[in-house]
Design a protein around this motif. Structure first.
Motif, PDB file in Angstrom:
ATOM      1  N   UNK A   2       0.841  -1.202   0.000  1.00  0.00           N
ATOM      2  CA  UNK A   2       0.000   0.000   0.000  1.00  0.00           C
ATOM      3  C   UNK A   2       0.877   1.254   0.000  1.00  0.00           C
ATOM      4  N   UNK A   3       1.996   1.189   0.721  1.00  0.00           N
ATOM      5  CA  UNK A   3       2.909   2.335   0.741  1.00  0.00           C
ATOM      6  C   UNK A   3       3.430   2.645  -0.656  1.00  0.00           C
ATOM      7  N   UNK A   4       3.761   1.598  -1.406  1.00  0.00           N
ATOM      8  CA  UNK A   4       4.238   1.793  -2.777  1.00  0.00           C
ATOM      9  C   UNK A   4       3.154   2.404  -3.650  1.00  0.00           C
ATOM     10  N   UNK A   5       1.914   1.939  -3.508  1.00  0.00           N
ATOM     11  CA  UNK A   5       0.799   2.484  -4.282  1.00  0.00           C
ATOM     12  C   UNK A   5       0.610   3.971  -3.976  1.00  0.00           C
ATOM     13  N   UNK A   6       0.708   4.330  -2.693  1.00  0.00           N
ATOM     14  CA  UNK A   6       0.573   5.743  -2.308  1.00  0.00           C
ATOM     15  C   UNK A   6       1.687   6.576  -2.933  1.00  0.00           C
ATOM     16  N   UNK A   7       2.906   6.031  -2.960  1.00  0.00           N
ATOM     17  CA  UNK A   7       4.030   6.752  -3.561  1.00  0.00           C
ATOM     18  C   UNK A   7       3.833   6.923  -5.064  1.00  0.00           C
ATOM     19  N   UNK A  11       3.147  10.482  -6.894  1.00  0.00           N
ATOM     20  CA  UNK A  11       3.948  11.039  -7.986  1.00  0.00           C
ATOM     21  C   UNK A  11       3.058  11.456  -9.141  1.00  0.00           C
ATOM     22  N   UNK A  12       2.100  10.589  -9.508  1.00  0.00           N
ATOM     23  CA  UNK A  12       1.202  10.896 -10.623  1.00  0.00           C
ATOM     24  C   UNK A  12       0.403  12.167 -10.354  1.00  0.00           C
ATOM     25  N   UNK A  13       0.068  12.392  -9.067  1.00  0.00           N
ATOM     26  CA  UNK A  13      -0.756  13.549  -8.738  1.00  0.00           C
ATOM     27  C   UNK A  13       0.030  14.824  -8.471  1.00  0.00           C
ATOM     28  N   UNK A  14       1.277  14.705  -8.000  1.00  0.00           N
ATOM     29  CA  UNK A  14       2.027  15.900  -7.608  1.00  0.00           C
ATOM     30  C   UNK A  14       2.301  16.812  -8.800  1.00  0.00           C
ATOM     31  N   UNK A  15       2.288  16.231 -10.017  1.00  0.00           N
ATOM     32  CA  UNK A  15       2.522  17.055 -11.202  1.00  0.00           C
ATOM     33  C   UNK A  15       1.364  18.019 -11.462  1.00  0.00           C
ATOM     34  N   UNK A 114      -5.130   2.707 -11.902  1.00  0.00           N
ATOM     35  CA  UNK A 114      -3.800   2.496 -11.344  1.00  0.00           C
ATOM     36  C   UNK A 114      -3.868   1.629 -10.098  1.00  0.00           C
ATOM     37  N   UNK A 115      -4.802   1.980  -9.206  1.00  0.00           N
ATOM     38  CA  UNK A 115      -4.965   1.189  -7.990  1.00  0.00           C
ATOM     39  C   UNK A 115      -5.422  -0.230  -8.268  1.00  0.00           C
ATOM     40  N   UNK A 116      -6.344  -0.377  -9.239  1.00  0.00           N
ATOM     41  CA  UNK A 116      -6.851  -1.710  -9.579  1.00  0.00           C
ATOM     42  C   UNK A 116      -5.760  -2.566 -10.218  1.00  0.00           C
ATOM     43  N   UNK A 117      -4.977  -1.962 -11.124  1.00  0.00           N
ATOM     44  CA  UNK A 117      -3.907  -2.690 -11.814  1.00  0.00           C
ATOM     45  C   UNK A 117      -2.793  -3.056 -10.835  1.00  0.00           C
ATOM     46  N   UNK A 118      -2.526  -2.185  -9.872  1.00  0.00           N
ATOM     47  CA  UNK A 118      -1.440  -2.410  -8.923  1.00  0.00           C
ATOM     48  C   UNK A 118      -1.638  -3.704  -8.145  1.00  0.00           C
ATOM     49  N   UNK A 119      -2.892  -4.069  -7.946  1.00  0.00           N
ATOM     50  CA  UNK A 119      -3.182  -5.283  -7.186  1.00  0.00           C
ATOM     51  C   UNK A 119      -2.719  -6.545  -7.910  1.00  0.00           C
ATOM     52  N   UNK A 173      -6.412   4.384  -4.137  1.00  0.00           N
ATOM     53  CA  UNK A 173      -6.763   3.482  -3.037  1.00  0.00           C
ATOM     54  C   UNK A 173      -8.165   2.905  -3.229  1.00  0.00           C
ATOM     55  N   UNK A 174      -9.096   3.749  -3.716  1.00  0.00           N
ATOM     56  CA  UNK A 174     -10.442   3.247  -4.017  1.00  0.00           C
ATOM     57  C   UNK A 174     -10.362   2.163  -5.091  1.00  0.00           C
ATOM     58  N   UNK A 175      -9.557   2.429  -6.134  1.00  0.00           N
ATOM     59  CA  UNK A 175      -9.394   1.441  -7.192  1.00  0.00           C
ATOM     60  C   UNK A 175      -8.805   0.143  -6.680  1.00  0.00           C
ATOM     61  N   UNK A 176      -7.838   0.259  -5.772  1.00  0.00           N
ATOM     62  CA  UNK A 176      -7.163  -0.930  -5.240  1.00  0.00           C
ATOM     63  C   UNK A 176      -8.103  -1.788  -4.385  1.00  0.00           C
TER      64      UNK A 176
END
Length: 235
Positions: A2-7, A11-15, A114-119, A173-176
């Motif tokens: 989960x920590x990796x997903x948040x990171x 990154x995707x959002x900070x831009x 992204x969250x769904x694929x990360x799983x 996180x919702x997607x995950x």
């Protein structure tokens, strides 16, 4: 995990906020000149190209993988019609928020994806995070311009973009947790977003990016779409 997903989603959002800060610096600290306006319109077209690439290479294909023809028609048409109604309402109020809406329409579904694929495939999710981050920078730059032209203060505009930066983490996180086991629901969301994005592109964003007798906006759109192709091939 989960920590990796948040990171990644962070990154995707900070831009988003980075694009807003860059627009603030450019709009208020660079003197008006023909070159400045060419750059602004070039970035608008670049953002339009990236949005179009997200629609053509990510959102629609992923939706078509999971859905039959009739559900695709319903979801896509619903997106177009609902954003037509939103756009008409904004027109009555004199707002210029098409770029912000288009950015949200691809940023939010892609963050959920992204969250769904990360799983199931963290490597693909990593590349998708980079792709989303590249999209958000020019889109946020243009959204800053639209919002300030609509009457939003600089502070309020930057706060909106900052909030969107962190919303990507929430969406991932919702997607995950909720969408990774519901691929059809994710596909409906992506197809719905595609209808809204295409409407906003044709109605508002592409006409706004045009400069008479100039080639840079058209070239910017091509470059933006090319970056989308590169991102899709990497993914």
């Amino acid at each position: 995990m989960i920590t990796e997903l948040i990171l990644y989603s962070g990154f995707a959002g900070i831009t988003v906020i980075c694009g807003g800060l860059l627009a603030n610096l450019f709009n208020h600290h660079v003197k008006d000149s023909p070159v400045k306006y060419e750059v602004i319109h070039g970035l608008m077209s670049f953002g339009a190209g990236i949005i179009l690439s997200a629609l053509a290479l990510v959102l629609i294909p992923k939706g078509m993988e999971e859905l039959e023809l009739f559900p695709i028609i319903i979801s896509f048409s619903a997106g177009a019609i609902i954003f037509l109604l939103i756009d008409q309402n904004l027109d009555k109020k004199g707002g210029q928020t098409a770029t912000l809406l288009a950015m949200m329409m691809d940023f939010v579904p892609e963050s959920i994806a992204l969250g769904a694929v990360f799983a199931v495939d963290p490597n693909t999710a990593t590349l998708l995070a980079v792709f989303i981050g590249l999209q958000n920078l020019p889109e946020a730059f243009n959204s800053y311009r639209d919002l300030t032209l609509s009457g939003f203060t600089i502070k309020k505009t930057l706060l909106i973009l900052l909030g969107l930066s962190f919303f990507g983490i929430i969406a991932a996180l919702i997607g995950h947790f909720y969408f990774s086991k519901s691929p059809k629901l994710t596909a409906h969301l992506m197809t719905f977003a595609s209808g809204g994005i295409l409407y906003l592109l044709i109605r508002d964003i592409i006409p706004e990016s045009k400069l008479e007798n100039k080639f840079l906006p058209s070239l910017g759109a091509c470059l933006g779409f090319l970056i989308g192709i590169i991102g899709e091939k990497l993914i």
